[in-house]
Design an enzyme around this catalytic site. Structure first.
Site, PDB file in Angstrom:
ATOM      1  N   ARG A  13     -13.025   5.644  -6.924  1.00 40.19           N
ATOM      2  CA  ARG A  13     -13.055   5.797  -5.471  1.00 40.19           C
ATOM      3  C   ARG A  13     -14.494   5.651  -5.005  1.00 40.19           C
ATOM      4  O   ARG A  13     -15.418   6.207  -5.621  1.00 40.19           O
ATOM      5  CB  ARG A  13     -12.497   7.154  -5.024  1.00 40.19           C
ATOM      6  CG  ARG A  13     -10.986   7.302  -5.188  1.00 40.19           C
ATOM      7  CD  ARG A  13     -10.215   6.338  -4.313  1.00 40.19           C
ATOM      8  NE  ARG A  13      -8.773   6.467  -4.440  1.00 40.19           N
ATOM      9  CZ  ARG A  13      -8.016   5.799  -5.293  1.00 40.19           C
ATOM     10  NH1 ARG A  13      -8.592   4.944  -6.138  1.00 40.19           N
ATOM     11  NH2 ARG A  13      -6.714   5.957  -5.329  1.00 40.19           N
ATOM     12  N   ASP A  31     -15.313  -1.927  -7.387  1.00 32.83           N
ATOM     13  CA  ASP A  31     -13.990  -2.319  -6.912  1.00 32.83           C
ATOM     14  C   ASP A  31     -13.520  -1.442  -5.756  1.00 32.83           C
ATOM     15  O   ASP A  31     -12.483  -1.732  -5.156  1.00 32.83           O
ATOM     16  CB  ASP A  31     -12.981  -2.232  -8.065  1.00 32.83           C
ATOM     17  CG  ASP A  31     -11.620  -2.801  -7.710  1.00 32.83           C
ATOM     18  OD1 ASP A  31     -11.564  -3.923  -7.166  1.00 32.83           O
ATOM     19  OD2 ASP A  31     -10.600  -2.127  -7.966  1.00 32.83           O
ATOM     20  N   GLU A  54     -12.809   0.733   3.506  1.00 24.42           N
ATOM     21  CA  GLU A  54     -11.999  -0.394   3.053  1.00 24.42           C
ATOM     22  C   GLU A  54     -11.028  -0.805   4.152  1.00 24.42           C
ATOM     23  O   GLU A  54     -10.438   0.069   4.796  1.00 24.42           O
ATOM     24  CB  GLU A  54     -11.231  -0.022   1.782  1.00 24.42           C
ATOM     25  CG  GLU A  54     -12.141   0.288   0.599  1.00 24.42           C
ATOM     26  CD  GLU A  54     -11.367   0.579  -0.685  1.00 24.42           C
ATOM     27  OE1 GLU A  54     -10.114   0.498  -0.679  1.00 24.42           O
ATOM     28  OE2 GLU A  54     -12.011   0.891  -1.699  1.00 24.42           O
ATOM     29  N   HIS A  88     -10.891  -3.938  -4.272  1.00 24.28           N
ATOM     30  CA  HIS A  88      -9.971  -2.888  -4.717  1.00 24.28           C
ATOM     31  C   HIS A  88      -8.733  -3.490  -5.388  1.00 24.28           C
ATOM     32  O   HIS A  88      -7.596  -3.299  -4.951  1.00 24.28           O
ATOM     33  CB  HIS A  88      -9.556  -1.983  -3.556  1.00 24.28           C
ATOM     34  CG  HIS A  88      -9.141  -0.608  -4.024  1.00 24.28           C
ATOM     35  ND1 HIS A  88      -9.226   0.513  -3.231  1.00 24.28           N
ATOM     36  CD2 HIS A  88      -8.642  -0.171  -5.212  1.00 24.28           C
ATOM     37  CE1 HIS A  88      -8.786   1.574  -3.896  1.00 24.28           C
ATOM     38  NE2 HIS A  88      -8.434   1.172  -5.098  1.00 24.28           N
ATOM     39  N   GLY A 130      -7.848  -2.814  -8.516  1.00 24.89           N
ATOM     40  CA  GLY A 130      -7.464  -2.021  -9.678  1.00 24.89           C
ATOM     41  C   GLY A 130      -5.967  -1.913  -9.889  1.00 24.89           C
ATOM     42  O   GLY A 130      -5.469  -2.107 -10.999  1.00 24.89           O
TER      43      GLY A 130
END
Length: 318
Positions: free
Chosen positions: A237, A261, A266, A285, A287
């Site tokens: 995070r 990432d 965001e 992001h 992941g």
């Protein structure tokens, strides 16, 4: 109990939700897909007010008490995944809103983590750019074998990253506030204190849940302890890291680079300082963003709606 009528599917950036779930099992449900994220609460309320069911994609849109209390028609709020700290479960319960999760598939974030580590060490971004510009082998990477991997958070994901690091021939050290020597040893790692981890690791990778205790856990002092040849990787995070301190360390050349990432905001806004920071590998992001994981998410959402309509909600988060 009346069946749900109107579902809002939020933050479907890739426009894939309706393609990857068995939504035909819910013919009587109107499904509305939103592909953007709204931060302004008044506009968000206006958008969501008509819906009695909402599917949230991870923490892309937080649901805090102030928002939940302004959605009187909401009966079922779902999150992809087994938990979501961006949703106030207590507020849902108080308002009589069922808050349900979904299953997920494996641990795809581990793959992104290892990909970032290898790409940074072997300079994939700059070497690819060099090749496309007509040059050949413009620099030298560094091998990971024999290096030290520092894992901050040796839980479900961190322990898997540690195993891959060991397979690459890396020494693994680990730290978190509750980590014991025995637990670290059971994963083939050595528990060290936080200062030692940042000072000794050639790669620091973060795998903590974001909470008030972990917010800003990596600050100016931690980055200052890192070797100038070391990399920081964050696939957990964004707010775990003091973003301003990281940007300063990158611009000052105090660390070799960062693979990121996840971000404080965001989607990452245009012109954000990280976009121009040197020696970074940034991904949006990714992941958990795999077809297999999304199929598991959206099948779970259909199951949750069916269970709610049957009067027996499943995977309720409290």
């Amino acid at each position: 109990m009346p069946e749900l009528k109107n579902l809002a599917i939020l933050d479907d950036y890739q426009g894939v939700t309706l393609k990857l779930g068995p939504w035909d099992r819910l013919p009587g449900l109107t499904k509305t897909v939103f592909r953007d994220t709204i931060a302004d609460q008044d506009r968000l309320v206006e958008r969501l007010l008509p819906f009695d069911a909402i599917l949230a994609m991870r923490e892309r849109t937080p649901f805090q008490r102030a928002l939940i209390e302004r959605l009187p028609n909401l009966k079922l709020l779902m999150t992809t995944g087994e938990r979501n700290r961006g949703i106030d479960a207590a507020a849902c319960a108080e308002r009589g809103i069922t808050f349900s999760g979904t299953p997920s598939f494996g641990a795809p974030t581990v793959e992104i983590t290892i990909g970032l580590i290898i790409s940074l060490a072997r300079k994939f971004p700059s070497e690819t750019a060099s090749l496309l510009a007509g040059r050949w082998q413009s620099g030298l990477g560094t091998t990971l074998e024999g290096k030290t991997l520092g894992v901050v958070g040796l839980g479900k994901l961190g322990s898997k990253v540690a195993k891959v690091g060991q397979a690459l021939g890396m020494k693994v050290i680990a730290w978190s506030q509750n980590l014991t020597e025995d637990t670290a040893a059971s994963h083939g790692a050595t528990r060290v204190d936080k200062a030692t981890l940042f000072a000794e690791a050639d790669v620091v990778t973060l795998h903590l849940i974001l909470s008030e205790r972990s917010r800003g856990v990596v600050g100016t002092g931690d980055l200052a302890r890192m070797k100038p040849t070391a990399f920081l990787v964050n696939t957990s995070r964004g707010p775990l890291v003091d973003e301003d301190a990281l940007i300063s360390a990158l611009k000052g050349g105090r660390i070799a680079g960062a693979g990121i990432d996840v971000f404080d905001i965001e989607p990452l806004p245009a012109g954000h300082p990280l976009l121009s920071a040197p020696n970074t590998l940034l991904t949006p992001h990714l992941g958990y963003s795999t077809e297999e994981n999304y199929r598991r998410y959206f099948t779970g959402a259909v199951e949750a709606i069916e269970a709610f309509n049957a009067g027996a909600p499943i995977r309720v988060i409290t």
